[in-house]
Design a protein around this motif. Structure first.
Motif, PDB file in Angstrom:
ATOM      1  N   TRP A   1       0.665  -1.033  -0.129  1.00  0.00           N
ATOM      2  CA  TRP A   1       0.069   0.171   0.104  1.00  0.00           C
ATOM      3  C   TRP A   1       1.111   1.300  -0.098  1.00  0.00           C
ATOM      4  O   TRP A   1       2.246   1.331   0.547  1.00  0.00           O
ATOM      5  CB  TRP A   1      -0.956   0.103   1.169  1.00  0.00           C
ATOM      6  CG  TRP A   1      -1.886   0.827   1.625  1.00  0.00           C
ATOM      7  CD1 TRP A   1      -2.342   1.555   0.407  1.00  0.00           C
ATOM      8  CD2 TRP A   1      -2.493   1.261   2.795  1.00  0.00           C
ATOM      9  NE1 TRP A   1      -3.229   2.588   1.161  1.00  0.00           N
ATOM     10  CE2 TRP A   1      -3.207   2.289   2.455  1.00  0.00           C
ATOM     11  CE3 TRP A   1      -2.161   0.840   3.976  1.00  0.00           C
ATOM     12  CZ2 TRP A   1      -4.130   2.855   3.457  1.00  0.00           C
ATOM     13  CZ3 TRP A   1      -2.965   1.588   5.003  1.00  0.00           C
ATOM     14  CH2 TRP A   1      -3.953   2.557   4.632  1.00  0.00           C
TER      15      TRP A   1
ATOM     16  N   GLY B   1      -6.126   6.328   5.858  1.00  0.00           N
ATOM     17  CA  GLY B   1      -6.840   5.196   5.105  1.00  0.00           C
ATOM     18  C   GLY B   1      -8.425   5.663   4.844  1.00  0.00           C
ATOM     19  O   GLY B   1      -8.738   5.481   3.750  1.00  0.00           O
ATOM     20  N   GLU B   2      -8.922   6.162   5.715  1.00  0.00           N
ATOM     21  CA  GLU B   2     -10.491   6.337   5.803  1.00  0.00           C
ATOM     22  C   GLU B   2     -10.793   7.625   6.912  1.00  0.00           C
ATOM     23  O   GLU B   2      -9.868   7.806   7.482  1.00  0.00           O
ATOM     24  CB  GLU B   2     -11.083   5.336   6.459  1.00  0.00           C
ATOM     25  CG  GLU B   2     -11.484   4.084   5.272  1.00  0.00           C
ATOM     26  CD  GLU B   2     -12.446   2.913   6.217  1.00  0.00           C
ATOM     27  OE1 GLU B   2     -13.317   2.830   5.452  1.00  0.00           O
ATOM     28  OE2 GLU B   2     -12.034   2.581   7.130  1.00  0.00           O
ATOM     29  N   PRO B   3     -11.792   8.040   6.569  1.00  0.00           N
ATOM     30  CA  PRO B   3     -12.089   9.309   7.643  1.00  0.00           C
ATOM     31  C   PRO B   3     -12.265   8.346   9.010  1.00  0.00           C
ATOM     32  O   PRO B   3     -12.604   7.124   9.045  1.00  0.00           O
ATOM     33  CB  PRO B   3     -13.587   9.435   7.301  1.00  0.00           C
ATOM     34  CG  PRO B   3     -13.756   9.380   5.948  1.00  0.00           C
ATOM     35  CD  PRO B   3     -12.941   7.969   5.599  1.00  0.00           C
TER      36      PRO B   3
ATOM     37  N   ASP C   1      -4.519  12.928  12.258  1.00  0.00           N
ATOM     38  CA  ASP C   1      -5.507  12.249  11.240  1.00  0.00           C
ATOM     39  C   ASP C   1      -4.978  12.574   9.952  1.00  0.00           C
ATOM     40  O   ASP C   1      -5.123  13.848   9.555  1.00  0.00           O
ATOM     41  CB  ASP C   1      -6.857  12.305  11.548  1.00  0.00           C
ATOM     42  CG  ASP C   1      -7.749  11.915  10.279  1.00  0.00           C
ATOM     43  OD1 ASP C   1      -7.396  11.254   9.682  1.00  0.00           O
ATOM     44  OD2 ASP C   1      -8.905  12.394  10.405  1.00  0.00           O
ATOM     45  N   THR C   2      -4.346  11.824   9.176  1.00  0.00           N
ATOM     46  CA  THR C   2      -3.564  11.980   8.013  1.00  0.00           C
ATOM     47  C   THR C   2      -4.245  11.962   6.570  1.00  0.00           C
ATOM     48  O   THR C   2      -4.401  10.603   6.536  1.00  0.00           O
ATOM     49  CB  THR C   2      -2.221  11.403   7.966  1.00  0.00           C
ATOM     50  OG1 THR C   2      -2.475  10.044   7.961  1.00  0.00           O
ATOM     51  CG2 THR C   2      -1.430  11.729   9.299  1.00  0.00           C
TER      52      THR C   2
ATOM     53  N   GLN D   1      -3.202  10.422  -0.462  1.00  0.00           N
ATOM     54  CA  GLN D   1      -3.642   9.359  -1.560  1.00  0.00           C
ATOM     55  C   GLN D   1      -2.589   8.684  -2.026  1.00  0.00           C
ATOM     56  O   GLN D   1      -1.345   9.459  -2.053  1.00  0.00           O
ATOM     57  CB  GLN D   1      -4.452   9.898  -2.654  1.00  0.00           C
ATOM     58  CG  GLN D   1      -5.625  10.810  -2.298  1.00  0.00           C
ATOM     59  CD  GLN D   1      -6.472  11.299  -3.473  1.00  0.00           C
ATOM     60  OE1 GLN D   1      -5.793  12.270  -3.984  1.00  0.00           O
ATOM     61  NE2 GLN D   1      -7.668  10.829  -3.458  1.00  0.00           N
ATOM     62  N   THR D   2      -2.402   7.643  -2.773  1.00  0.00           N
ATOM     63  CA  THR D   2      -1.422   7.038  -3.633  1.00  0.00           C
ATOM     64  C   THR D   2      -0.861   8.234  -4.482  1.00  0.00           C
ATOM     65  O   THR D   2       0.321   8.250  -4.707  1.00  0.00           O
ATOM     66  CB  THR D   2      -2.035   5.862  -4.313  1.00  0.00           C
ATOM     67  OG1 THR D   2      -2.646   4.840  -3.533  1.00  0.00           O
ATOM     68  CG2 THR D   2      -0.846   5.149  -5.222  1.00  0.00           C
TER      69      THR D   2
ATOM     70  N   ASP E   1     -12.636  12.906  -3.204  1.00  0.00           N
ATOM     71  CA  ASP E   1     -13.362  12.979  -1.870  1.00  0.00           C
ATOM     72  C   ASP E   1     -14.398  14.085  -1.745  1.00  0.00           C
ATOM     73  O   ASP E   1     -13.920  15.318  -2.258  1.00  0.00           O
ATOM     74  CB  ASP E   1     -12.249  12.978  -0.936  1.00  0.00           C
ATOM     75  CG  ASP E   1     -11.338  11.823  -0.821  1.00  0.00           C
ATOM     76  OD1 ASP E   1     -12.093  10.587  -1.248  1.00  0.00           O
ATOM     77  OD2 ASP E   1     -10.399  11.661  -0.304  1.00  0.00           O
TER      78      ASP E   1
ATOM     79  N   ARG F   1     -15.725   9.151  -0.398  1.00  0.00           N
ATOM     80  CA  ARG F   1     -15.593   9.191  -1.523  1.00  0.00           C
ATOM     81  C   ARG F   1     -16.801   9.885  -2.376  1.00  0.00           C
ATOM     82  O   ARG F   1     -17.823   9.436  -1.976  1.00  0.00           O
ATOM     83  CB  ARG F   1     -15.238   7.931  -2.356  1.00  0.00           C
ATOM     84  CG  ARG F   1     -13.974   7.235  -1.871  1.00  0.00           C
ATOM     85  CD  ARG F   1     -12.649   7.610  -2.365  1.00  0.00           C
ATOM     86  NE  ARG F   1     -12.389   7.752  -3.724  1.00  0.00           N
ATOM     87  CZ  ARG F   1     -11.516   8.739  -4.181  1.00  0.00           C
ATOM     88  NH1 ARG F   1     -10.792   9.233  -3.604  1.00  0.00           N
ATOM     89  NH2 ARG F   1     -11.457   8.688  -5.618  1.00  0.00           N
TER      90      ARG F   1
ATOM     91  N   LYS G   1     -10.020  -0.303   3.491  1.00  0.00           N
ATOM     92  CA  LYS G   1     -11.156   0.595   2.945  1.00  0.00           C
ATOM     93  C   LYS G   1     -12.288  -0.527   2.872  1.00  0.00           C
ATOM     94  O   LYS G   1     -12.347  -1.340   2.005  1.00  0.00           O
ATOM     95  CB  LYS G   1     -10.822   1.179   1.834  1.00  0.00           C
ATOM     96  CG  LYS G   1      -9.706   2.189   2.031  1.00  0.00           C
ATOM     97  CD  LYS G   1      -9.330   3.013   1.028  1.00  0.00           C
ATOM     98  CE  LYS G   1      -7.893   3.526   0.577  1.00  0.00           C
ATOM     99  NZ  LYS G   1      -7.591   4.273   1.742  1.00  0.00           N
TER     100      LYS G   1
HETATM  101  C1  6R9 Z   1      -2.778   6.929   1.889  1.00  0.00           C
HETATM  102  C2  6R9 Z   1      -4.187   6.102   1.267  1.00  0.00           C
HETATM  103  C3  6R9 Z   1      -6.855   7.361  -0.792  1.00  0.00           C
HETATM  104  C4  6R9 Z   1      -8.108   7.618  -0.369  1.00  0.00           C
HETATM  105  C5  6R9 Z   1      -8.438   9.004  -0.230  1.00  0.00           C
HETATM  106  C6  6R9 Z   1      -9.574   8.988   0.948  1.00  0.00           C
HETATM  107  C7  6R9 Z   1      -9.189   7.859   1.975  1.00  0.00           C
HETATM  108  C8  6R9 Z   1      -7.229   8.375   3.161  1.00  0.00           C
HETATM  109  C9  6R9 Z   1      -8.084   9.550   4.877  1.00  0.00           C
HETATM  110  C10 6R9 Z   1      -8.843   9.118   4.095  1.00  0.00           C
HETATM  111  C11 6R9 Z   1     -10.350  10.592   5.112  1.00  0.00           C
HETATM  112  C12 6R9 Z   1      -8.153  10.145   6.008  1.00  0.00           C
HETATM  113  N1  6R9 Z   1      -8.566   8.618   3.035  1.00  0.00           N
HETATM  114  N2  6R9 Z   1      -6.802   8.790   4.370  1.00  0.00           N
HETATM  115  N3  6R9 Z   1     -10.187   9.681   3.948  1.00  0.00           N
HETATM  116  N4  6R9 Z   1      -9.317  10.717   6.248  1.00  0.00           N
HETATM  117  N5  6R9 Z   1      -7.072  10.488   6.589  1.00  0.00           N
HETATM  118  O1  6R9 Z   1      -5.043   5.846   1.965  1.00  0.00           O
HETATM  119  O2  6R9 Z   1      -3.992   6.095  -0.169  1.00  0.00           O
HETATM  120  O3  6R9 Z   1      -4.989   3.948  -0.718  1.00  0.00           O
HETATM  121  O4  6R9 Z   1      -4.915   5.781  -2.506  1.00  0.00           O
HETATM  122  O5  6R9 Z   1      -6.531   5.763  -0.519  1.00  0.00           O
HETATM  123  O6  6R9 Z   1      -8.474   7.093   1.029  1.00  0.00           O
HETATM  124  O7  6R9 Z   1     -10.751   8.804   0.343  1.00  0.00           O
HETATM  125  O8  6R9 Z   1      -9.111   9.620  -1.327  1.00  0.00           O
HETATM  126  P1  6R9 Z   1      -5.033   5.201  -1.051  1.00  0.00           P
END
Ligand code: 6R9
Length: 649
Positions: free
Chosen positions: A310, A388-390, A412-413, A416-417, A501, A516, A611
């Motif tokens: 990932w 990764g998610e909210p 809370d970071t 995205q890729t 998002d 999303r 996710k």
């Molecule tokens: C790093 C990673 C990206 C998508 C992103 C969003 C969700 C990731 C989040 C978050 C809310 C956070 N996302 N971190 N949503 N708060 N702190 O996850 O990369 O696998 O490409 O996913 O994940 O929807 O657009 P990736």
């Protein structure tokens, strides 16, 4: 998505100031925001100086072919040298780089000096196999140190790696190998998961029937399972790598040299190969790891629980932490093997001080019960991260109390890729945190929320998250498909990167991610975010996890259907509870957000990065045949869910 419909449905009033001690000695202070916004490019040029360049860049950003960016383009560097050799040269060769914890309980600690030797041997082995600069190498490995070594060996010789999740099927691997046109595959016999050896090599053997471009396969022996060996093609890592010289002089590569391709599954169509390059990527991975986690390399023990397949594993296990000379833990297995306290046992054993994990894991720990982490000494922890998610506010607060001892700040970071590194996050020594909000773009990053017409929304309103200025670790294109890069990210709003998002700004201008945009529900003309309804459900004491979807409905357009997993402590699991949950959401968010149906289940469909795949739940809710399940962590979950449901309404 209209403004008023996403506006502040959920009210979260809790606030947590940064701990005074941490604030006083934090790596980054609040002054960084102003410094960076005064001259963004000068700020990034300064951050690039954290790296060791063979030729220092004089250019910062070339945006003349926007949105195709070039950062630090006249500089040259070796990424592996930056992650390994320079720490040894600086006298830190005896510092542990990796504490490896195998699932069966085996393990070893690898110093920076040892890592340098191992990466050098692997680089020599790749050269011996005929791999050179610009070639692509597919990596299909479990979470073992060789995965890190393989990636750094590629970086060292200028080969571009494409890591594929160890959990993906032969089909998924084959299509990724073909798309990247990889010449070499690095894999293992298998890895340990849930107490059993899971096989990897057979998937490669099957995939390679369709990948004539692959010349050689390098195989790590991890589990000792029997594997088929193809004469002339396959070679054991322990035979080839171990016999190589530990001397390999790193050659500098251009800042824009392709470092890696990583495929995002996407919801439809062929996976996109996200391309990242060297200098800008490493600059932002290193800076954000330093700023967001406040890493003190001499004293901290850092642990990111992501899989190497990932992007979080790329930026926050391999490149960011190693560029910063961190000591980190890498764990091979699952959190419930051999018992549900394994993570906390690892924190206690190594004295982990910075922990970075995903909301899905946190909600699982909540479900298992507070008493499990309470059995371990977690007093070494000082910063907690989520990605990764909210993260639902209740999960955030649980994480803070039960893991962080009510003393550790939570970052809370959001990223995205495609963004390559963290973009929106609190800073642990600066930000007064709000449970559930990623809050503010980091210094040097420009993000905002816009409406359908690309107008920035006022505070208190919702819309689409966009990035308004280029950033060093941005994707450079979709591998082999520039048009798809333009269409996917740069065509929805002119001159702005569209992240896909939904988000809202609160009264202070802080950003809350809403999931999303493909998942947003439209109920009687109102846009309702999946995240907010899920957070309301998780706010009920009986609920550990929730996933909601909009299912076609003759009266309201879409109706909200909620799938919930109950906490271990929930006693009532019947009709009365379902009614109570519907009423609870109505009270928290308003009657419009009340789920029409609430279905109690034991599992939710998730990708291996944690996710929730709402698309599959929508299929269930609309009584359709279930769509493509190949990126699920466990493809049997959908059968389980269907078997559990009352016969379709
Ligand atoms: C790093 C990673 C990206 C998508 C992103 C969003 C969700 C990731 C989040 C978050 C809310 C956070 N996302 N971190 N949503 N708060 N702190 O996850 O990369 O696998 O490409 O996913 O994940 O929807 O657009 P990736």
């Amino acid at each position: 998505m209209s403004n008023e419909s996403l506006a502040n449905l959920l009210r979260e009033e809790r606030r947590f100031a940064p701990p005074a001690g941490l604030a006083a000695s934090a790596n980054v202070s609040g002054a960084a925001y102003a410094a960076a916004s005064g001259d963004r490019l000068a700020f990034w040029a300064e951050q690039a100086r954290r790296l060791s360049w063979a030729v220092e860049p004089t250019e910062t950003l070339d945006w003349s072919r926007a949105p195709f960016a070039r950062w630090f383009a006249d500089g040259t560097l070796n990424v592996a040298y930056n992650c390994v050799d320079r720490h040894v040269e600086a006298g830190h060769g005896e510092r542990v780089a990796i504490h490896f914890e195998g699932e069966p309980g085996d393990g070893r600690s690898i110093t920076y000096a040892e890592l340098k030797d191992e990466v050098s041997r692997a680089a020599n082995a790749l050269l011996a196999l005929g791999v050179g600069k610009g070639d692509r190498v597919a990596v299909y490995l479990p979470m073992i140190p060789e995965a890190v070594v393989a990636m750094l060996a590629c970086a060292r010789i200028g080969a571009t790696h494409s890591v594929v999740f160890g959990g993906f099927s032969a089909d998924a691997v084959a299509s990724r190998i073909q798309d990247a046109d990889a010449k070499l595959v690095i894999t293992a016999d298998g890895g340990w998961r849930r107490g059993k050896p899971s096989a990897l090599k057979p998937a490669i053997d099957e995939a390679l029937e369709r990948c004539p471009g692959v010349e050689r396969v390098l195989v790590v022996r991890r589990t000792g399972q029997d594997v088929a060996f193809t004469e002339g093609r396959d070679v054991w890592w322990h035979e080839l790598v171990e016999q190589q010289s530990a001397e390999h002089a790193p050659v500098a590569h251009e800042a824009e040299h392709p470092l890696f391709i990583l495929y995002t599954s996407g919801t439809t169509g062929k996976p996109k190969g996200i391309l990242h390059t060297s200098g800008g990527y490493l600059t932002q991975a290193a800076y954000t790891h330093h700023a967001v986690f406040d890493l003190k390399p001499e004293t901290d023990v850092y642990w990111c629980t992501a899989d190497i397949g990932w992007v979080t594993g790329h930026s926050y296990i391999v490149y960011g932490p190693l560029a910063n000379g961190a000591t980190q833990v890498i764990y091979e297995g699952t959190p419930d093997t051999p018992h549900q306290g394994r993570f906390w046992e690892i924190v206690q054993k190594y004295g982990v001080s910075i922990l970075y994990t995903a909301p899905t894991a946190i909600r699982t720990f909540m479900k298992w019960g507070d008493d499990i982490p309470a059995k371990f000494d977690l007093s070494s922890l000082r910063v907690l991260g989520s990605v990764g998610e909210p993260i639902n506010p209740e999960a955030w607060v649980w994480y803070r109390e039960h893991i962080g001892g009510s003393r550790c700040p939570i970052v809370d970071t959001w990223w995205q890729t495609e963004t390559g590194a963290i973009m929106i996050s609190p800073l642990p020594g600066v930000t007064e945190t709000k449970p559930g909000s990623a809050q503010r773009p980091l210094p040097g990053i420009a993000a905002t929320v816009v409406d359908d017409e690309a107008r920035e929304v006022p505070n208190g309103a919702g819309g689409y998250l966009v990035l308004t200025e280029p950033w060093p670790s941005m994707l450079r294109t979709v591998w082999g498909d520039d048009q798809r890069y333009l269409d996917t990210y740069w065509s929805r709003f002119e001159g702005r990167y569209f992240a896909g998002d939904g988000a809202k700004k609160d009264e202070d201008g802080d950003i809350w991610l809403l999931g999303r945009v493909d998942d947003v529900m439209l109920v009687s003309g109102h846009n309702i975010s999946t995240t907010e309804v899920e957070s309301a459900l998780v706010g009920h004491p009986a609920v550990a996890e929730a996933a909601v979807v909009g299912a076609a409905d003759a009266t309201t357009g879409q109706a909200i259907v909620a799938f919930v997993i109950l906490r271990g402590t929930a006693t009532d699991r019947g009709e009365a509870l379902v009614e109570d949950l519907r009423a609870h959401v109505g009270r928290t968010l308003g009657p419009i957000a009340k789920p029409k149906r609430v279905l109690v289940v034991n599992e939710l469909p998730k990708t291996r990065s944690g996710k929730i795949m709402r698309r599959l739940l929508r299929d269930v809710a609309e009584n359709r045949e279930i769509g493509d399940v190949t990126t699920l962590a466990d493809s049997s979950v959908m059968n389980l869910i269907q078997a559990q449901l009352p016969s379709a309404s």
